[in-house]
Design a protein around this motif. Structure first.
Motif, PDB file in Angstrom:
ATOM      1  N   LYS A  73      26.134 -38.014  12.142  1.00 19.80           N
ATOM      2  CA  LYS A  73      25.271 -38.955  12.848  1.00 19.80           C
ATOM      3  C   LYS A  73      25.368 -38.705  14.333  1.00 19.80           C
ATOM      4  CE  LYS A  73      24.472 -43.933  13.429  1.00 19.80           C
ATOM      5  NZ  LYS A  73      24.970 -45.291  13.104  1.00 19.80           N
ATOM      6  N   VAL A  74      24.272 -38.907  15.068  1.00 15.70           N
ATOM      7  CA  VAL A  74      24.243 -38.756  16.515  1.00 15.70           C
ATOM      8  C   VAL A  74      23.573 -39.996  17.091  1.00 15.70           C
ATOM      9  CG1 VAL A  74      22.066 -37.464  16.435  1.00 15.70           C
ATOM     10  CG2 VAL A  74      23.548 -37.267  18.441  1.00 15.70           C
ATOM     11  N   TRP A  75      24.008 -40.409  18.276  1.00 15.40           N
ATOM     12  CA  TRP A  75      23.423 -41.593  18.902  1.00 15.40           C
ATOM     13  C   TRP A  75      23.470 -41.464  20.418  1.00 15.40           C
ATOM     14  CZ3 TRP A  75      28.046 -41.528  16.327  1.00 15.40           C
ATOM     15  CH2 TRP A  75      29.193 -41.808  17.065  1.00 15.40           C
ATOM     16  N   VAL A  76      22.721 -42.367  21.088  1.00 15.21           N
ATOM     17  CA  VAL A  76      22.617 -42.404  22.545  1.00 15.21           C
ATOM     18  C   VAL A  76      23.561 -43.484  23.067  1.00 15.21           C
ATOM     19  CG1 VAL A  76      21.080 -42.717  24.524  1.00 15.21           C
ATOM     20  CG2 VAL A  76      20.215 -41.670  22.420  1.00 15.21           C
ATOM     21  N   SER A 111      18.973 -38.345  17.016  1.00 16.23           N
ATOM     22  CA  SER A 111      19.307 -39.764  17.024  1.00 16.23           C
ATOM     23  C   SER A 111      18.048 -40.603  16.893  1.00 16.23           C
ATOM     24  CB  SER A 111      20.030 -40.122  18.323  1.00 16.23           C
ATOM     25  OG  SER A 111      19.116 -40.069  19.416  1.00 16.23           O
ATOM     26  N   ASP A 112      18.247 -41.873  16.619  1.00 14.13           N
ATOM     27  CA  ASP A 112      17.128 -42.817  16.695  1.00 14.13           C
ATOM     28  C   ASP A 112      16.749 -42.995  18.158  1.00 14.13           C
ATOM     29  OD1 ASP A 112      17.224 -43.194  13.947  1.00 14.13           O
ATOM     30  OD2 ASP A 112      18.635 -44.873  14.110  1.00 14.13           O
ATOM     31  N   PRO A 113      15.454 -43.101  18.466  1.00 13.12           N
ATOM     32  CA  PRO A 113      15.050 -43.339  19.866  1.00 13.12           C
ATOM     33  C   PRO A 113      15.642 -44.661  20.366  1.00 13.12           C
ATOM     34  CG  PRO A 113      13.164 -42.666  18.538  1.00 13.12           C
ATOM     35  CD  PRO A 113      14.281 -42.953  17.578  1.00 13.12           C
ATOM     36  N   HIS A 127      23.805 -47.167  39.119  1.00 15.81           N
ATOM     37  CA  HIS A 127      24.153 -45.791  38.771  1.00 15.81           C
ATOM     38  C   HIS A 127      24.308 -45.740  37.253  1.00 15.81           C
ATOM     39  CE1 HIS A 127      24.760 -44.478  42.922  1.00 15.81           C
ATOM     40  NE2 HIS A 127      25.284 -45.674  43.133  1.00 15.81           N
ATOM     41  N   VAL A 128      23.363 -45.109  36.592  1.00 17.54           N
ATOM     42  CA  VAL A 128      23.280 -45.119  35.132  1.00 17.54           C
ATOM     43  C   VAL A 128      23.643 -43.738  34.603  1.00 17.54           C
ATOM     44  CG1 VAL A 128      21.784 -45.500  33.138  1.00 17.54           C
ATOM     45  CG2 VAL A 128      21.529 -46.920  35.175  1.00 17.54           C
ATOM     46  N   LYS A 129      24.421 -43.732  33.502  1.00 16.43           N
ATOM     47  CA  LYS A 129      24.828 -42.480  32.868  1.00 16.43           C
ATOM     48  C   LYS A 129      24.414 -42.540  31.402  1.00 16.43           C
ATOM     49  CE  LYS A 129      29.251 -41.842  32.442  1.00 16.43           C
ATOM     50  NZ  LYS A 129      30.656 -41.518  32.796  1.00 16.43           N
ATOM     51  N   ILE A 130      23.670 -41.515  30.962  1.00 17.83           N
ATOM     52  CA  ILE A 130      23.222 -41.416  29.571  1.00 17.83           C
ATOM     53  C   ILE A 130      23.891 -40.202  28.953  1.00 17.83           C
ATOM     54  CG2 ILE A 130      21.243 -41.195  28.037  1.00 17.83           C
ATOM     55  CD1 ILE A 130      19.512 -42.420  30.211  1.00 17.83           C
ATOM     56  N   ARG A 131      24.543 -40.406  27.802  1.00 17.10           N
ATOM     57  CA  ARG A 131      25.195 -39.304  27.115  1.00 17.10           C
ATOM     58  C   ARG A 131      24.914 -39.404  25.619  1.00 17.10           C
ATOM     59  NH1 ARG A 131      31.314 -39.322  27.838  1.00 17.10           N
ATOM     60  NH2 ARG A 131      30.964 -40.484  29.755  1.00 17.10           N
ATOM     61  N   CYS A 132      25.160 -38.298  24.924  1.00 12.32           N
ATOM     62  CA  CYS A 132      24.995 -38.239  23.481  1.00 12.32           C
ATOM     63  C   CYS A 132      26.369 -38.140  22.826  1.00 12.32           C
ATOM     64  CB  CYS A 132      24.156 -37.029  23.072  1.00 12.32           C
ATOM     65  SG  CYS A 132      22.478 -37.038  23.749  1.00 12.32           S
ATOM     66  N   LEU A 133      26.524 -38.790  21.694  1.00 14.75           N
ATOM     67  CA  LEU A 133      27.762 -38.762  20.935  1.00 14.75           C
ATOM     68  C   LEU A 133      27.463 -38.572  19.460  1.00 14.75           C
ATOM     69  CD1 LEU A 133      29.758 -41.697  22.593  1.00 14.75           C
ATOM     70  CD2 LEU A 133      30.116 -39.254  22.926  1.00 14.75           C
ATOM     71  N   THR A 134      28.422 -37.966  18.750  1.00 10.36           N
ATOM     72  CA  THR A 134      28.311 -37.824  17.299  1.00 10.36           C
ATOM     73  C   THR A 134      29.626 -38.267  16.679  1.00 10.36           C
ATOM     74  OG1 THR A 134      29.208 -35.575  17.131  1.00 10.36           O
ATOM     75  CG2 THR A 134      26.867 -35.785  17.654  1.00 10.36           C
ATOM     76  N   ASP A 135      29.618 -38.370  15.343  1.00  6.10           N
ATOM     77  CA  ASP A 135      30.846 -38.676  14.618  1.00  6.10           C
ATOM     78  C   ASP A 135      31.556 -37.412  14.176  1.00  6.10           C
ATOM     79  OD1 ASP A 135      28.993 -37.863  12.790  1.00  6.10           O
ATOM     80  OD2 ASP A 135      29.291 -39.528  11.390  1.00  6.10           O
ATOM     81  N   GLY A 136      31.199 -36.264  14.742  1.00  2.00           N
ATOM     82  CA  GLY A 136      31.850 -35.007  14.412  1.00  2.00           C
ATOM     83  C   GLY A 136      32.849 -34.601  15.471  1.00  2.00           C
ATOM     84  N   ASN A 137      33.650 -33.606  15.143  1.00  2.00           N
ATOM     85  CA  ASN A 137      34.629 -33.066  16.087  1.00  2.00           C
ATOM     86  C   ASN A 137      34.785 -31.569  15.810  1.00  2.00           C
ATOM     87  OD1 ASN A 137      36.605 -33.174  18.148  1.00  2.00           O
ATOM     88  ND2 ASN A 137      38.215 -33.169  16.609  1.00  2.00           N
ATOM     89  N   CYS A 148      18.565 -38.245  21.507  1.00  5.44           N
ATOM     90  CA  CYS A 148      19.525 -37.143  21.559  1.00  5.44           C
ATOM     91  C   CYS A 148      19.302 -36.196  20.388  1.00  5.44           C
ATOM     92  CB  CYS A 148      20.963 -37.678  21.494  1.00  5.44           C
ATOM     93  SG  CYS A 148      21.531 -38.468  23.012  1.00  5.44           S
ATOM     94  N   GLN A 149      19.523 -34.911  20.656  1.00  2.00           N
ATOM     95  CA  GLN A 149      19.514 -33.899  19.611  1.00  2.00           C
ATOM     96  C   GLN A 149      20.787 -33.081  19.739  1.00  2.00           C
ATOM     97  OE1 GLN A 149      15.902 -31.577  19.769  1.00  2.00           O
ATOM     98  NE2 GLN A 149      15.010 -32.759  18.101  1.00  2.00           N
ATOM     99  N   SER A 150      21.432 -32.820  18.587  1.00  6.95           N
ATOM    100  CA  SER A 150      22.672 -32.046  18.579  1.00  6.95           C
ATOM    101  C   SER A 150      22.485 -30.792  17.750  1.00  6.95           C
ATOM    102  CB  SER A 150      23.826 -32.878  18.004  1.00  6.95           C
ATOM    103  OG  SER A 150      23.615 -33.128  16.624  1.00  6.95           O
ATOM    104  N   LEU A 151      23.184 -29.734  18.154  1.00  5.08           N
ATOM    105  CA  LEU A 151      23.163 -28.466  17.431  1.00  5.08           C
ATOM    106  C   LEU A 151      24.596 -28.030  17.192  1.00  5.08           C
ATOM    107  CD1 LEU A 151      21.763 -25.964  16.276  1.00  5.08           C
ATOM    108  CD2 LEU A 151      21.766 -24.995  18.598  1.00  5.08           C
ATOM    109  N   ASP A 152      25.001 -27.993  15.910  1.00  6.45           N
ATOM    110  CA  ASP A 152      26.322 -27.518  15.524  1.00  6.45           C
ATOM    111  C   ASP A 152      26.275 -25.998  15.464  1.00  6.45           C
ATOM    112  OD1 ASP A 152      28.699 -26.792  14.202  1.00  6.45           O
ATOM    113  OD2 ASP A 152      28.812 -28.780  13.277  1.00  6.45           O
TER     114      ASP A 152
END
Length: 607
Positions: free
Chosen positions: A254-257, A336-338, A270-280, A323-327
């Motif tokens: 899963k990926v989210w904003v 991710s969901d918008p 001052h706003v910071k936007i990042r992407c996160l996943t449940d992977g490692n 967000c879009q992730s590439l493993d």
């Protein structure tokens, strides 16, 4: 004799020979008695007693032996109460304990001393006594080293999790592995513990234990540690290593904003936007924003860590982010969901009319407008005092006086978003001739000193200021209707005689302030003495109105140092007068001085 009788005699003799050779069952060699156990730690002293204590016995003839491979090796003798060492490894470490012939002291015990000793006493004659010496040594604190490379959960095999080492213990300690405080047991295809030991030259053991396991995603935060269990003469003991974690790698599902700060956002944040996943580990990310015109998702520019910074945030940053992730290992793409980002704003604050003006005694209506995505509240403030004049988008000013002129502030704010507000100033002009601080003012000066003369005037239209003396003038405007002029002049006798005048003029009239220059003397120490004097630059600022009944506007006055200068002059004068007086009494002989004076005073005192 006859044949039958001869046969019987032969058989009887054979039977007797067999019995002597084999013996009677139950009449074989007696086993050695069970030895007494003596426990001691490495480096300590072991006390070996030759049997039970006999208070009246005198152990005068005792022999001690070391049992080695069923051989009795002599190591010590007691003769007539005196100890005698045998040459060998125990030659310098054996002695009689406290002079008693029945107790042998073995010092500096090592693991090599863990043997069986034999005591034979002839005087008194006692049964042979065996002693088993057991040696102990606590291991050092265990060290643990985790697998720093990491373990992939999708590989169905046992991998090394951590290695535990316990050094210099005796006998070999027992190792127990723990995960999250629970002991681990051998489990086929899940947990395997492999231990080995090394015998050091000192006879102590170094134990190494390797934990191999198949980890799962839930083990990403698991705490592993090892425990060494060992025994000492005082009882069972244990030591634990520190806790370690092992990098666990698993693919994202899963990926989210994520947006920081959380909660309501406003322009300027001052706003910071990042992407996160449940992977490692975290995969490569891209952040996309929906184009409000086309509806298409467009990639945003991020830093090297894949983070999008909005500094400062503006209302055009509002919209949908994804967000879009590439493993890179599995080449799997996740989206991710918008997520909608809303930047609250207040903009385009305007006051109408933009340049309001009115005649004295008239009225004005000021209207404030602004744009926002939230409900707005309006407040009106007087700029120079901060006084709250009213709430709401409309401010009504009636029966205007000259002092009502100046800057006003419209503050448009959003109550639901703390700190979100914008302010728009507006200058209100009240038509009238110039207003000045005073008609006449005394200025205390020193001759031939440079002096800054300051003059301030207000009015609508804004006036100009002129001086009747020559000098270098500078001007500035605190607000649209006020002017301040500063004239730098040299205090000459002519200027002292004529003084100075500043005149403020606009299209509706003029006004004048007269500055009377006075020299600083001892007789000028009055409460009015408040202007700066000295050989460097001085400044004069008036403080009362001469042509207006209003006391609302108080003009600033620079801090004066003239009082200090005059006070110094006065002190010097007083000291001079005092010195002259003392000298006068001394010459007249009224003031005792020196040794004779002291004697005269003593005579007067005795009388």
């Amino acid at each position: 004799m006859g044949l039958p009788r001869l046969v019987c005699a032969f058989l009887f003799a054979a039977c007797c020979c067999c019995r002597r050779a084999t013996g009677v069952p139950g009449e074989g060699k007696q086993p050695a008695p069970t030895p007494d156990v003596v426990e001691v730690e490495v480096g300590g002293t072991a006390l070996l007693k030759c049997g039970p204590s006999l208070p009246s016995a005198n152990f005068s003839h005792v022999d001690w032996f070391l049992i080695h491979k069923e051989r009795q090796i002599p190591i010590f003798h007691v003769r007539q109460g005196q100890g005698q060492n045998e040459p060998g490894e125990y030659e310098h470490r054996l002695s009689l304990h406290e002079g008693s012939g029945d107790t042998l002291a073995l010092s500096q015990v090592t693991p090599h001393d863990e043997r069986v000793f034999l005591c034979k006493s002839k005087r008194p004659r006692l049964q042979d006594h065996y002693i088993e010496l057991q040696v102990y040594k606590a291991p050092e604190e265990p060290t643990i080293q985790a697998n720093a490379v990491g373990i992939h959960v999708d590989r169905q095999e046992l991998r090394e999790v951590a290695t535990c080492v316990g050094r210099n213990g005796y006998p070999i300690p027992r190792v127990i592995w723990y995960k999250n405080g629970r002991p681990l047991q051998e489990e086929e295809n899940r947990v395997h513990i492999q231990s080995s030991q090394i015998v050091e030259s000192s006879g102590l053991y170094t134990l190494q234990s390797v934990l191999n396991a198949q980890l799962v995603k839930e083990d990403k935060d698991a705490q592993f540690y090892c425990e060494l269990s060992y025994r000492l003469p005082s009882g069972n003991r244990m030591k634990e290593s520190r806790e370690v974690t092992v990098p666990v790698f698993y693919p994202a599902e899963k990926v989210w904003v994520e947006v920081e700060p959380m909660g309501l956002l406003k322009e300027g944040d001052h706003v910071k936007i990042r992407c996160l996943t449940d992977g490692n580990p975290q995969p490569h990310f891209t952040i996309n924003k929906q184009n409000s015109r086309t509806g298409e998702m467009e990639e945003e520019t991020t830093d090297e860590n894949g983070i999008l910074f909005l500094e400062p945030a503006q209302k055009q940053h509002s919209g949908l982010y994804q967000c879009q992730s590439l493993d890179l290992e599995t080449m799997t793409t996740l989206s991710s969901d918008p997520q909608e980002l809303l930047v609250n704003y207040v903009s385009d604050v305007q006051v109408n009319p933009a340049a309001p003006e009115a005649q004295e005694g008239g009225s004005l209506t000021l209207t404030c407008e602004a744009e926002s995505n939230q409900d707005l509240e309006f407040e009106w403030l007087r700029d120079k005092t901060g006084q709250l004049l009213g709430k709401g988008p409309v401010l009504q000013l009636n029966n205007l006086k000259q002092e009502a002129g100046g800057r006003y502030l419209c503050v448009a704010s959003v109550p639901n978003v703390p700190g979100l507000n914008h302010t728009q100033p507006v200058s209100v002009g009240i038509f009238g001739s110039p207003w000045m601080a005073s008609k006449e003012r005394k200025v205390w000066v020193q001759e031939n000193a440079l002096l800054n003369l300051s003059c301030e005037a207000s009015g609508h239209p804004r006036p100009t200021i002129s001086w009747n003396v020559n000098g270098t003038a500078t001007e500035w405007n605190p607000d649209p209707q006020t002017i301040v002029s500063t004239l730098n002049v040299l205090v000459t006798p002519e200027l002292l005689e004529t003084g100075a005048e500043c005149t403020a003029t606009n299209s509706l009239g003029s006004n004048t302030t007269i500055l009377v220059l006075k020299l600083v003397t001892l007789t000028t120490l009055t409460p009015d003495f408040s202007q700066t004097t000295g050989f460097s630059t001085s400044t004069v600022s008036p403080h009362t109105r001469a042509n207006s009944t209003s006391t609302e506007k108080k003009l600033p006055q620079p801090e004066s140092k003239g009082v200090v200068i005059v006070a110094v002059i006065a002190c010097v004068s007083v000291l001079a007068v005092l010195g002259a007086t003392l000298y006068f009494f001394y010459k007249k002989g009224k003031l005792p001085c020196g040794r004779s004076g002291k004697q005269e005073m003593e005579r007067n005192t005795s009388i």
